[in-house]
Design an enzyme around this catalytic site. Structure first.
Site, mmCIF file in Angstrom:
data_model
loop_
_atom_site.group_PDB
_atom_site.id
_atom_site.type_symbol
_atom_site.label_atom_id
_atom_site.label_comp_id
_atom_site.label_asym_id
_atom_site.label_seq_id
_atom_site.Cartn_x
_atom_site.Cartn_y
_atom_site.Cartn_z
ATOM 1 N N ASN A 1 1.410 13.594 4.197
ATOM 2 C CA ASN A 1 0.619 12.653 5.010
ATOM 3 C C ASN A 1 1.172 11.241 4.996
ATOM 4 O O ASN A 1 0.962 10.472 5.936
ATOM 5 C CB ASN A 1 -0.838 12.641 4.536
ATOM 6 C CG ASN A 1 -0.972 12.434 3.037
ATOM 7 O OD1 ASN A 1 -0.527 13.289 2.267
ATOM 8 N ND2 ASN A 1 -1.546 11.337 2.620
ATOM 9 N N LYS B 1 -11.886 11.906 14.614
ATOM 10 C CA LYS B 1 -10.522 11.489 14.961
ATOM 11 C C LYS B 1 -9.699 12.697 15.384
ATOM 12 O O LYS B 1 -8.972 12.654 16.373
ATOM 13 C CB LYS B 1 -9.849 10.834 13.744
ATOM 14 C CG LYS B 1 -10.343 9.452 13.410
ATOM 15 C CD LYS B 1 -9.627 8.954 12.152
ATOM 16 C CE LYS B 1 -10.208 7.665 11.636
ATOM 17 N NZ LYS B 1 -9.675 7.309 10.303
ATOM 18 N N ARG C 1 -3.463 -11.340 -3.525
ATOM 19 C CA ARG C 1 -3.326 -10.639 -4.818
ATOM 20 C C ARG C 1 -1.900 -10.179 -5.066
ATOM 21 O O ARG C 1 -1.479 -10.023 -6.204
ATOM 22 C CB ARG C 1 -4.217 -9.370 -4.834
ATOM 23 C CG ARG C 1 -5.688 -9.607 -4.844
ATOM 24 C CD ARG C 1 -6.426 -8.262 -5.011
ATOM 25 N NE ARG C 1 -6.250 -7.348 -3.875
ATOM 26 C CZ ARG C 1 -7.025 -7.339 -2.800
ATOM 27 N NH1 ARG C 1 -8.028 -8.167 -2.709
ATOM 28 N NH2 ARG C 1 -6.805 -6.480 -1.809
ATOM 29 N N CYS D 1 -3.257 10.964 10.263
ATOM 30 C CA CYS D 1 -2.279 11.841 9.605
ATOM 31 C C CYS D 1 -2.547 13.341 9.856
ATOM 32 O O CYS D 1 -1.618 14.109 10.130
ATOM 33 C CB CYS D 1 -2.229 11.562 8.107
ATOM 34 S SG CYS D 1 -3.850 11.268 7.375
ATOM 35 N N ARG E 1 -11.542 16.925 1.375
ATOM 36 C CA ARG E 1 -10.643 16.251 0.431
ATOM 37 C C ARG E 1 -10.457 17.163 -0.785
ATOM 38 O O ARG E 1 -11.441 17.684 -1.315
ATOM 39 C CB ARG E 1 -11.278 14.932 -0.006
ATOM 40 C CG ARG E 1 -10.395 14.082 -0.858
ATOM 41 C CD ARG E 1 -9.306 13.392 -0.100
ATOM 42 N NE ARG E 1 -9.817 12.368 0.792
ATOM 43 C CZ ARG E 1 -9.099 11.814 1.769
ATOM 44 N NH1 ARG E 1 -7.858 12.193 2.008
ATOM 45 N NH2 ARG E 1 -9.627 10.887 2.541
ATOM 46 N N GLY F 1 0.824 -1.202 0.000
ATOM 47 C CA GLY F 1 0.000 0.000 0.000
ATOM 48 C C GLY F 1 0.860 1.255 0.000
ATOM 49 O O GLY F 1 2.091 1.187 0.085
ATOM 50 N N HIS G 1 -1.150 17.055 3.166
ATOM 51 C CA HIS G 1 -2.340 17.680 3.753
ATOM 52 C C HIS G 1 -2.006 19.111 4.199
ATOM 53 O O HIS G 1 -0.935 19.357 4.770
ATOM 54 C CB HIS G 1 -2.782 16.920 5.006
ATOM 55 C CG HIS G 1 -3.321 15.543 4.747
ATOM 56 N ND1 HIS G 1 -3.617 15.053 3.498
ATOM 57 C CD2 HIS G 1 -3.662 14.556 5.626
ATOM 58 C CE1 HIS G 1 -4.100 13.820 3.609
ATOM 59 N NE2 HIS G 1 -4.121 13.497 4.891
HETATM 60 N N1 NAP Z 1 -2.681 7.070 3.348
HETATM 61 C C1 NAP Z 1 -2.432 7.827 4.411
HETATM 62 O O1 NAP Z 1 -2.091 9.016 4.299
HETATM 63 C C2 NAP Z 1 -2.519 7.232 5.786
HETATM 64 C C3 NAP Z 1 -2.041 7.991 6.862
HETATM 65 C C4 NAP Z 1 -2.129 7.469 8.158
HETATM 66 C C5 NAP Z 1 -2.673 6.201 8.341
HETATM 67 N N2 NAP Z 1 -3.128 5.497 7.269
HETATM 68 C C6 NAP Z 1 -3.667 4.158 7.523
HETATM 69 O O2 NAP Z 1 -2.751 3.186 7.007
HETATM 70 C C7 NAP Z 1 -3.463 2.065 6.515
HETATM 71 C C8 NAP Z 1 -3.064 1.798 5.065
HETATM 72 O O3 NAP Z 1 -3.352 2.932 4.273
HETATM 73 P P1 NAP Z 1 -2.833 3.060 2.763
HETATM 74 O O4 NAP Z 1 -3.119 4.456 2.377
HETATM 75 O O5 NAP Z 1 -1.465 2.527 2.626
HETATM 76 O O6 NAP Z 1 -3.867 2.078 1.988
HETATM 77 P P2 NAP Z 1 -3.671 1.320 0.594
HETATM 78 O O7 NAP Z 1 -2.762 2.068 -0.296
HETATM 79 O O8 NAP Z 1 -5.041 1.030 0.117
HETATM 80 O O9 NAP Z 1 -2.947 -0.063 0.999
HETATM 81 C C9 NAP Z 1 -3.611 -1.073 1.743
HETATM 82 C C10 NAP Z 1 -2.623 -2.201 2.034
HETATM 83 O O10 NAP Z 1 -3.257 -3.147 2.888
HETATM 84 C C11 NAP Z 1 -3.181 -4.430 2.300
HETATM 85 N N3 NAP Z 1 -4.355 -5.210 2.692
HETATM 86 C C12 NAP Z 1 -5.656 -4.888 2.560
HETATM 87 N N4 NAP Z 1 -6.449 -5.878 3.036
HETATM 88 C C13 NAP Z 1 -5.613 -6.851 3.479
HETATM 89 C C14 NAP Z 1 -5.801 -8.142 4.054
HETATM 90 N N5 NAP Z 1 -7.027 -8.639 4.283
HETATM 91 N N6 NAP Z 1 -4.709 -8.875 4.370
HETATM 92 C C15 NAP Z 1 -3.461 -8.397 4.138
HETATM 93 N N7 NAP Z 1 -3.217 -7.183 3.588
HETATM 94 C C16 NAP Z 1 -4.281 -6.421 3.260
HETATM 95 C C17 NAP Z 1 -3.139 -4.166 0.800
HETATM 96 O O11 NAP Z 1 -2.603 -5.298 0.133
HETATM 97 P P3 NAP Z 1 -2.847 -5.559 -1.452
HETATM 98 O O12 NAP Z 1 -1.959 -4.561 -2.179
HETATM 99 O O13 NAP Z 1 -2.403 -6.966 -1.628
HETATM 100 O O14 NAP Z 1 -4.300 -5.312 -1.708
HETATM 101 C C18 NAP Z 1 -2.179 -2.978 0.798
HETATM 102 O O15 NAP Z 1 -0.867 -3.421 0.975
HETATM 103 C C19 NAP Z 1 -4.943 2.363 6.749
HETATM 104 O O16 NAP Z 1 -5.318 1.819 7.991
HETATM 105 C C20 NAP Z 1 -4.983 3.867 6.830
HETATM 106 O O17 NAP Z 1 -6.071 4.334 7.577
HETATM 107 C C21 NAP Z 1 -3.063 5.968 5.999
#
Ligand code: NAP
Length: 331
Positions: A311, A209, A40, A129, A231, A13, A238
């Site tokens: 972020n 949050k 996947r 974030c 958004r 991710g 951000h």
């Molecule tokens: N984006 C931000 O700015 C940010 C900031 C702070 C916190 N967060 C938090 O960080 C987390 C990830 O965010 P992201 O932005 O990186 O999301 P993302 O780009 O959608 O990535 C999600 C990741 O989780 C994996 N995943 C999803 N379902 C899964 C499962 N059942 N088993 C194992 N792996 C799984 C996905 O794997 P695949 O690629 O194989 O689908 C991918 O690696 C979330 O909880 C989010 O709230 C995000």
């Protein structure tokens, strides 16, 4: 420092990939690195220190012998697998919101409340974030003048909604039709006053949050906080417009000095040359950038400021790796 066996859950991710990058950049003492995601992603590999590391499927047995587990795969995955990782003896640093408001789980921003790290019982939560960047900037001001009320409006990047958020903006900009919708409306050339789902009180989950996490991180329930989260069609970071009311009178030059000396804060504030923080210049930096400092004359002891950070870095990956570094230092 003793080398650590580390896993990153959600490694494919946006946050997971950044954690791997930040571990390398900061020369975190990694012995073995395991990268976990869904089925996947089997067959994919990520580079760490010049070597390809295969992505494996997340399973309960993956935590055996692991010292530090970074989770960034959403709340549902954290709720199911974090307890298993803790049972296996790992320290979990969780990026999801699953445990943030649990009174037994420290919610940590190393520049603000690093001592909370040692109260962990196996889990340390990484805050939201938008909250992280705000509290880094407000900490030196709260300490000195005591914040009574915060009114914050955010302008949040599409990457805050993960890969699908970034894909939607990219697809709309390229006028492609085939993409999975992350947002309920078009985001290109638009602003959506909705980040995450709405609650019955009319506020979004993201707004809740910001309100709750700010109080927990400062350890101060008396601070009044209200938030509007928006958004915007931005990839790289951000931005936040923040209005503060202090208990004590302040001098604007002292506010500037306090921010200049604060760890993690970078003041960019010269309106004569149109210098102020922007998402585009904060992108791929670890700092929290602060500018547009000015007195709010409409209230007693009021201040307006503009806060920007990446972020995916300070809002997620960098903060998580800093927590792990602090934990190793203090352990
Ligand atoms: N984006 C931000 O700015 C940010 C900031 C702070 C916190 N967060 C938090 O960080 C987390 C990830 O965010 P992201 O932005 O990186 O999301 P993302 O780009 O959608 O990535 C999600 C990741 O989780 C994996 N995943 C999803 N379902 C899964 C499962 N059942 N088993 C194992 N792996 C799984 C996905 O794997 P695949 O690629 O194989 O689908 C991918 O690696 C979330 O909880 C989010 O709230 C995000």
């Amino acid at each position: 420092m003793k080398l650590q066996d580390v896993v990153v859950v959600g490694a494919t991710g946006l946050v997971g990939r950044k954690i791997v990058q930040v571990l390398e950049e900061r020369n975190f003492p990694v012995a073995r690195l395991r990268l976990l995601a869904t089925e996947r992603s089997i067959g994919k590999s990520l580079d760490f220190k010049g070597k390809g590391h295969p992505v494996e499927k997340l399973e309960a047995r993956c935590f055996h012998g692991i010292e530090i587990a970074f989770f960034s795969a959403g709340s549902a995955v954290s709720k199911e697998f974090v307890p298993l990782a803790v049972q296996a003896g790992s320290l979990v640093i969780d990026n999801s919101s699953a445990f943030r408001m649990d009174p037994h789980v420290p919610l940590v921003v190393p520049e603000v409340n690093p001592r909370q790290i040692m109260f962990n019982k196996g889990i340390i939560a990484n805050p939201n974030c938008s909250t992280i960047q705000m509290v880094v900037a407000l900490k030196p001001l709260h300490e000195r003048w005591k914040i009574r009320r915060i009114v914050v409006s955010t302008y949040q990047s599409v990457t805050g909604a993960g890969k699908k958020g970034a894909d939607q903006l990219e697809a709309e900009m390229e006028k492609r039709n085939a993409y999975e919708k992350q947002f309920p409306h078009p985001i290109a050339l638009n602003c959506l006053p909705q980040v995450d789902e709405f609650y019955e009180d009319g506020y979004s989950r993201e707004e809740h949050k910001m309100i709750n996490e700010t109080k927990k991180i400062f350890g101060d329930d008396t601070i009044k906080v209200t938030a509007t989260c928006v958004r915007v069609p931005v990839f790289g970071g951000h931005s936040e417009s923040v209005n503060l009311e202090f208990e004590r009178p302040f001098d604007i030059r002292e506010v500037r000095e306090a921010l200049q000396q604060a760890p993690g804060v970078c003041v960019q504030d010269d309106i004569s040359r149109s210098v102020y923080p922007m998402a585009i210049s904060a992108h791929d930096h670890d700092g929290v950038f602060v500018g547009r400092l000015r007195r709010d004359e409409s209230v007693r002891n009021g201040l307006n400021l503009w806060i920007v950070a990446d972020n995916l870095r300070k809002g997620a990956a960098t903060n998580a790796v800093q927590i792990a570094e602090e934990w190793l230092k203090r352990k």
